[in-house]
Write an enzyme that holds these catalytic residues in place. Structure first.
Site, PDB file in Angstrom:
ATOM      1  N   GLY A  30       0.891  -1.323  -0.133  1.00 49.77           N
ATOM      2  CA  GLY A  30      -0.066  -0.165   0.075  1.00 49.77           C
ATOM      3  C   GLY A  30       0.817   1.324   0.053  1.00 49.77           C
ATOM      4  N   ARG A  34       7.102   1.922   1.233  1.00 47.45           N
ATOM      5  CA  ARG A  34       7.251   0.357   1.102  1.00 47.45           C
ATOM      6  C   ARG A  34       7.759  -0.353  -0.140  1.00 47.45           C
ATOM      7  NH1 ARG A  34       2.731  -2.092   3.836  1.00 47.45           N
ATOM      8  NH2 ARG A  34       3.430  -0.844   5.527  1.00 47.45           N
ATOM      9  N   ARG A  53       1.238  11.184  -8.589  1.00 47.70           N
ATOM     10  CA  ARG A  53       0.422  11.371  -7.106  1.00 47.70           C
ATOM     11  C   ARG A  53       1.335  10.652  -6.266  1.00 47.70           C
ATOM     12  NH1 ARG A  53      -5.821  11.499  -8.256  1.00 47.70           N
ATOM     13  NH2 ARG A  53      -5.873  12.419 -10.358  1.00 47.70           N
ATOM     14  N   VAL A  98       1.236  -7.111  -0.772  1.00 44.67           N
ATOM     15  CA  VAL A  98       1.950  -7.380   0.723  1.00 44.67           C
ATOM     16  C   VAL A  98       1.774  -6.272   1.453  1.00 44.67           C
ATOM     17  CG1 VAL A  98       3.870  -8.869  -0.417  1.00 44.67           C
ATOM     18  CG2 VAL A  98       3.989  -6.456  -0.949  1.00 44.67           C
ATOM     19  N   GLU A 189      -8.550  -5.753   6.890  1.00 47.34           N
ATOM     20  CA  GLU A 189      -7.647  -4.922   6.309  1.00 47.34           C
ATOM     21  C   GLU A 189      -8.524  -4.008   5.264  1.00 47.34           C
ATOM     22  OE1 GLU A 189      -6.217  -6.362   2.459  1.00 47.34           O
ATOM     23  OE2 GLU A 189      -8.480  -5.951   3.125  1.00 47.34           O
ATOM     24  N   MET A 190      -7.904  -3.035   4.367  1.00 44.75           N
ATOM     25  CA  MET A 190      -8.754  -2.421   3.254  1.00 44.75           C
ATOM     26  C   MET A 190      -8.690  -2.669   1.970  1.00 44.75           C
ATOM     27  SD  MET A 190      -8.450   1.161   5.962  1.00 44.75           S
ATOM     28  CE  MET A 190      -9.865   1.796   4.647  1.00 44.75           C
ATOM     29  N   GLU A 191      -7.794  -3.654   1.342  1.00 41.73           N
ATOM     30  CA  GLU A 191      -7.625  -3.647  -0.063  1.00 41.73           C
ATOM     31  C   GLU A 191      -7.838  -4.815  -0.510  1.00 41.73           C
ATOM     32  OE1 GLU A 191      -5.620  -0.207   1.796  1.00 41.73           O
ATOM     33  OE2 GLU A 191      -4.983  -2.298   2.215  1.00 41.73           O
ATOM     34  N   SER A 213       0.123  -6.228  11.734  1.00 40.52           N
ATOM     35  CA  SER A 213       0.645  -5.032  12.438  1.00 40.52           C
ATOM     36  C   SER A 213       0.199  -4.558  13.570  1.00 40.52           C
ATOM     37  CB  SER A 213       0.538  -3.931  11.352  1.00 40.52           C
ATOM     38  OG  SER A 213      -0.694  -3.422  11.011  1.00 40.52           O
ATOM     39  N   ASP A 214      -1.344  -5.112  13.995  1.00 43.54           N
ATOM     40  CA  ASP A 214      -1.840  -4.762  15.116  1.00 43.54           C
ATOM     41  C   ASP A 214      -2.624  -5.552  15.577  1.00 43.54           C
ATOM     42  OD1 ASP A 214      -4.465  -3.203  14.258  1.00 43.54           O
ATOM     43  OD2 ASP A 214      -2.805  -2.929  12.936  1.00 43.54           O
TER      44      ASP A 214
END
Length: 246
Positions: A30, A34, A53, A98, A189-191, A213-214
């Site tokens: 994302g 990274r 962008r 990833v 997650e979001m994707e 990650s959390d």
């Protein structure tokens, strides 16, 4: 350091690259930082091919095979734009996300890896692609199997199961997560939903391999720096999946 772009050519509204600038197989984090780190530390002879962008993309090789990396930005709308343009305009055939995710059950810990064998979502995406149907969002079985095989070589925990893609990062619905956990959902997650839907629509292959990650239950979380750098196992599994049968 990867080479910088020497020209500015707009191939699509969101990607400044010429035909052939992307390899047929792509890693998709994302975060643009990274993507840059993957290019610098994981790919060989990487060169930057787009920066529209601030979304960075690079092409190099891994184990002697051409491979690219492109950031997706955050959320389902963003990943659907970049995945569609890669599949439709640049000849990409496989994308492996990833990224990071928040664990839901106690059996999944921070720094574990989750491979998304299916995606539930609160997005309308799964309902709007085919009139009168709700699509089941799933990865390429070939990529999923290859990732599962690669995961067996990893020394730390790797989980395979469904995840939840949300349109809302600060979603405060404890009952929803309780219900998802009872039905075996491993992380949020979001994707991934957007990526799987686009691959389905474009006749391509996709998979999501996620670093935890959390944790939604304990509140434990990686720092911003750790989120950017602590994903080597995820990368190894994702790259192995991309390279299967290539």
């Amino acid at each position: 350091m990867p080479g910088q772009m020497s020209r500015s050519v707009t191939g699509t509204p969101h990607i400044a690259a010429r035909p052939g600038d992307f390899a047929p197989i792509v890693l998709m984090p994302g975060d643009p930082r990274r993507a840059r780190r993957i290019a610098e530390t994981f790919l060989e002879d990487a060169r930057q091919v787009t920066d529209v962008r601030g979304i960075l993309g690079y092409t190099g090789s891994h184990r002697g095979v051409p491979m690219s990396v492109l950031a997706s930005g955050m959320g389902i709308p963003s990943v659907t734009i970049y995945a569609t343009e890669l599949f439709r305009h640049y000849g990409v055939r496989r994308i492996v996300r990833v990224g990071t995710a928040g664990a839901i059950p106690a059996s999944v810990s921070v720094r574990d890896v989750v491979i998304a064998s299916a995606v539930h979502t609160d997005s309308s995406l799964s309902r709007v692609l085919i009139d009168g149907a709700t699509l089941s969002l799933a990865p390429s079985y070939r990529l999923l199997r290859a990732a599962a095989d690669a995961a067996e070589k990893e020394p730390t925990a790797v989980h395979i199961g469904p995840v939840f893609s949300s349109d809302h990062f600060y979603l405060d619905r404890p009952a929803l997560f309780d219900a998802l956990e009872r039905r075996g959902t491993l992380a949020v997650e979001m994707e991934a939903a957007g990526l799987y839907a686009v691959a389905c629509a474009e006749g391509a292959e996709a998979l999501a391999v996620l670093t935890v990650s959390d944790h939604l239950r304990t509140g434990e979380a990686l720092t911003a720096e750790e989120r950017e750098t602590d994903f080597d196992r995820t990368l190894r599994i994702a790259a192995s999946a991309l390279l299967t049968d290539v």
